[in-house]
Design a protein around this motif. Structure first.
Motif, PDB file in Angstrom:
ATOM      1  N   ASN A  90      -9.114 -17.881   8.251  1.00 45.07           N
ATOM      2  CA  ASN A  90      -8.619 -18.848   8.678  1.00 45.07           C
ATOM      3  C   ASN A  90      -9.088 -19.139  10.332  1.00 45.07           C
ATOM      4  N   GLU A  91      -9.485 -18.189  10.847  1.00 45.56           N
ATOM      5  CA  GLU A  91     -10.879 -18.243  12.430  1.00 45.56           C
ATOM      6  C   GLU A  91     -11.893 -19.297  11.942  1.00 45.56           C
ATOM      7  N   CYS A  92     -12.205 -17.918  10.576  1.00 43.33           N
ATOM      8  CA  CYS A  92     -13.860 -18.903  10.427  1.00 43.33           C
ATOM      9  C   CYS A  92     -13.621 -20.414   9.998  1.00 43.33           C
ATOM     10  N   ASP A  93     -12.680 -21.139   9.385  1.00 38.70           N
ATOM     11  CA  ASP A  93     -12.107 -21.630   8.979  1.00 38.70           C
ATOM     12  C   ASP A  93     -12.497 -23.601  10.414  1.00 38.70           C
ATOM     13  N   THR A  94     -11.101 -22.682  10.942  1.00 37.20           N
ATOM     14  CA  THR A  94     -11.045 -23.304  12.141  1.00 37.20           C
ATOM     15  C   THR A  94     -12.229 -24.013  12.719  1.00 37.20           C
ATOM     16  N   ALA A  95     -13.086 -22.733  12.884  1.00 36.70           N
ATOM     17  CA  ALA A  95     -14.239 -23.547  13.306  1.00 36.70           C
ATOM     18  C   ALA A  95     -15.454 -23.694  12.861  1.00 36.70           C
ATOM     19  N   LEU A  96     -16.020 -23.474  11.825  1.00 33.40           N
ATOM     20  CA  LEU A  96     -16.587 -24.551  11.127  1.00 33.40           C
ATOM     21  C   LEU A  96     -16.107 -26.455  10.594  1.00 33.40           C
ATOM     22  N   PHE A  97     -14.619 -26.759  10.921  1.00 34.45           N
ATOM     23  CA  PHE A  97     -14.511 -27.590  10.792  1.00 34.45           C
ATOM     24  C   PHE A  97     -14.665 -28.200  12.378  1.00 34.45           C
ATOM     25  N   THR A  98     -14.281 -27.255  12.827  1.00 38.06           N
ATOM     26  CA  THR A  98     -14.169 -28.377  14.453  1.00 38.06           C
ATOM     27  C   THR A  98     -15.148 -28.581  14.474  1.00 38.06           C
ATOM     28  N   GLU A  99     -16.740 -27.557  14.375  1.00 42.49           N
ATOM     29  CA  GLU A  99     -17.823 -27.904  14.550  1.00 42.49           C
ATOM     30  C   GLU A  99     -18.912 -29.566  13.766  1.00 42.49           C
ATOM     31  N   LEU A 100     -17.837 -29.376  12.583  1.00 41.42           N
ATOM     32  CA  LEU A 100     -18.371 -30.587  11.267  1.00 41.42           C
ATOM     33  C   LEU A 100     -17.846 -31.523  11.601  1.00 41.42           C
ATOM     34  N   SER A 101     -16.873 -31.980  12.600  1.00 44.58           N
ATOM     35  CA  SER A 101     -15.930 -33.108  13.144  1.00 44.58           C
ATOM     36  C   SER A 101     -16.717 -33.545  14.281  1.00 44.58           C
ATOM     37  N   ARG A 102     -16.930 -32.235  15.209  1.00 45.06           N
ATOM     38  CA  ARG A 102     -18.121 -33.005  16.194  1.00 45.06           C
ATOM     39  C   ARG A 102     -19.587 -33.995  15.489  1.00 45.06           C
ATOM     40  N   MET A 103     -19.819 -33.452  14.791  1.00 45.97           N
ATOM     41  CA  MET A 103     -21.392 -33.689  14.199  1.00 45.97           C
ATOM     42  C   MET A 103     -21.103 -35.391  12.959  1.00 45.97           C
ATOM     43  N   LEU A 104     -19.531 -35.074  12.713  1.00 47.74           N
ATOM     44  CA  LEU A 104     -19.165 -37.269  12.314  1.00 47.74           C
ATOM     45  C   LEU A 104     -19.009 -37.484  13.487  1.00 47.74           C
ATOM     46  N   ALA A 105     -18.253 -37.016  14.226  1.00 50.16           N
ATOM     47  CA  ALA A 105     -18.383 -37.905  15.465  1.00 50.16           C
ATOM     48  C   ALA A 105     -19.621 -37.857  16.107  1.00 50.16           C
ATOM     49  N   GLY A 106     -20.575 -37.710  16.155  1.00 51.17           N
ATOM     50  CA  GLY A 106     -21.945 -37.919  16.028  1.00 51.17           C
ATOM     51  C   GLY A 106     -22.126 -37.182  17.107  1.00 51.17           C
ATOM     52  N   GLN A 107     -22.008 -35.853  17.753  1.00 48.92           N
ATOM     53  CA  GLN A 107     -21.975 -35.373  19.091  1.00 48.92           C
ATOM     54  C   GLN A 107     -22.428 -34.596  19.353  1.00 48.92           C
TER      55      GLN A 107
END
Length: 489
Positions: free
Chosen positions: A448-465
């Protein structure tokens, strides 16, 4: 417990006659007080009927608010008539369920006898608190699983029922949501010839199509089709849905989260080793996914699985990867217009993430409640109940028993017109459950923690950050720290 003679064990014919769901009730947590204290001593079978031996017992089933539980909760009368057992059902969002189960198992309170055992948030961290179901199945005094454990779809039994490489079975496959390719068949029928002429390949959805071809098809629809605004939509919200959507691409490119990822997904482990997201395959998958979402419906970055399902049904997108159990709602909204196929392949394979869960029995449940819990688990996962769930207006779900897929009415329902619309996905999902196609996230206690780490970084990627390489490296760094810290029950 007084053993009953072997002849009293339920036959397959008898099992198939237990179906039929009608009008029960969902009970809140407040209704559960005092149940443990009221459990009677273990009685003998009534008139030699092993299904009646726990009559008068009350048990508690805690479940996520899923389709099969909704169908069962809508009418518990067949089970009550068969057994004389009362079942209180508490239906919660998954995170609330995990918290309740963790407290119950840690305190040894045995408030919940039957548990919806999510493989990642319940089974992996708390398997020591769950009973080995083989002991019940092999007890001659109890009804056994009919036609047996081997009737469950093999990949599902392992993924939802086991933890580690021992022989224990901690849960029985209960639901089977799987992500597949959902598309507007009418759009492909109308424009397929033009697409093929312009793109240079047959765009018909299926596992032979590549993700690159999927993207090209989506872009062509963006530019040439007036009926829908966008070719594709995705569940790319900063949420567990983003991990699911991305994982299909990751695995198809030959990437994974840990070494021996398929084994970790099937059997689970407490020590998965170093995260593999820094590897070239994972970075290339992230680059492609970033490009794919960039040409998708702009709502994608705010959608979870419900959002993208609604967009497909509303005519906002022509296709999307999503959970197959949306088929019934799809058919209601757009009858005859939605088709289903396995997801496209990458350089290595087609991968379709499996999200199924099993039901387990708490190891702290004792006496008559323990036996009654087994009877409920057997009944709730029986072929007859799974068939009845398919026809229920309150819910549904998808069968986890191979024998159900051979029943004439189920075979017929795989084609339109269908009175069991979830079965329209049968060809796609049965392929998706094969070893070469199934996608399995890591079954580790700290997922569950690993999942949160992944989707947080993917979201920053999709936002162009950040770029895809930075996203994968940062996610891997976080996951390695989480795994190194370990997990203590």
């Amino acid at each position: 417990m007084t053993p009953s003679p072997p002849s009293s064990r339920l036959s397959r014919r008898g099992f198939l006659q237990l179906g039929g769901l009608g009008a029960g009730s969902l009970m809140g947590a407040a209704a559960l007080g005092g149940c443990a204290a009221d459990a009677p001593a273990v009685p003998a079978p009534v008139d030699g009927d092993p299904w009646k031996q726990f009559a008068g017992t009350t048990i508690n089933f805690i479940s996520e608010n899923t389709a099969p539980t909704a169908a069962i909760a809508a009418d518990l009368s067949p089970f009550a008539e068969l057994t004389g057992i009362t079942v209180n059902i508490v239906s919660l969002e998954l995170q609330a369920l995990v918290q309740r189960v963790a407290l119950d198992l840690a305190g040894g309170q045995s408030q919940y006898d039957v548990v919806y055992a999510d493989p990642y948030q319940v089974l992996a961290p708390y398997s020591a608190g769950l009973a080995d179901l083989r002991a019940f199945d092999e007890d001659p005094a109890l009804p056994s699983l009919e036609p047996g454990l081997s009737d469950f779809i093999p990949s599902q039994l392992t993924a939802t029922g086991r933890f580690g490489h021992g022989d224990e079975v901690f849960a029985l496959p209960y639901d089977a949501p799987t992500m597949i390719w959902q598309y507007r068949a009418d759009i492909f029928d109308t424009y397929g010839g033009r697409m093929e002429a312009d793109l240079g390949f047959d765009p018909t959805p299926g596992a032979d199509r590549t993700w690159r071809e999927y993207l090209q098809t989506a872009r062509w629809i963006n530019e040439h089709v007036a009926e829908v605004p966008y070719g594709t939509g995705h569940q790319a919200k900063q949420h567990d849905s983003l991990m699911c959507d991305f994982s299909n691409v990751l695995w198809s490119y030959g990437g994974d989260y840990f070494e021996n990822g398929q084994d970790v997904g099937l059997y689970g482990t407490r020590d998965p080793g170093e995260c593999l997201l820094r590897r070239p395959e994972a970075i290339e998958a992230a680059r492609f996914y970033n490009e794919l979402v960039s040409i998708a419906h702009p709502g994608s970055r705010g959608w979870d699985w419900d959002g993208v399902a609604n967009a497909l049904r509303a005519g906002e997108v022509a296709m999307a990867p999503n959970w197959h159990e949306n088929a019934a709602s799809n058919e209601s909204a757009l009858p005859g217009l939605i088709g289903y196929a396995p997801l496209p392949r990458g350089p290595v394979r087609s991968a379709n993430i499996f999200g199924g869960t099993g039901i387990a029995i708490s190891a702290t449940s004792t006496g008559a409640r323990r036996g009654a819990a087994w009877l409920f688990a057997v009944w709730a996962t029986s072929p007859a109940t799974q068939l009845a769930n398919l026809t229920s207006s309150a819910g549904g779900g998808t069968p986890t028993r191979e024998s159900v897929y051979s029943l004439p009415e189920v075979v017929k329902a795989a084609q339109r017109p269908s009175r069991l619309p979830n079965m329209l996905t049968t060809e796609a999902v049965t392929t998706a459950w094969e070893a070469d196609y199934i996608g399995l996230r890591p079954k580790i206690p700290m997922w569950n923690e690993c999942d949160t780490a992944l989707f947080t970084e993917l979201s920053r990627m999709l936002a162009g950050q950040q770029d895809p390489e930075a996203a994968m490296n940062r996610a891997a760094d976080k996951i390695d720290r989480i795994v190194a810290r370990g997990w203590v029950a």
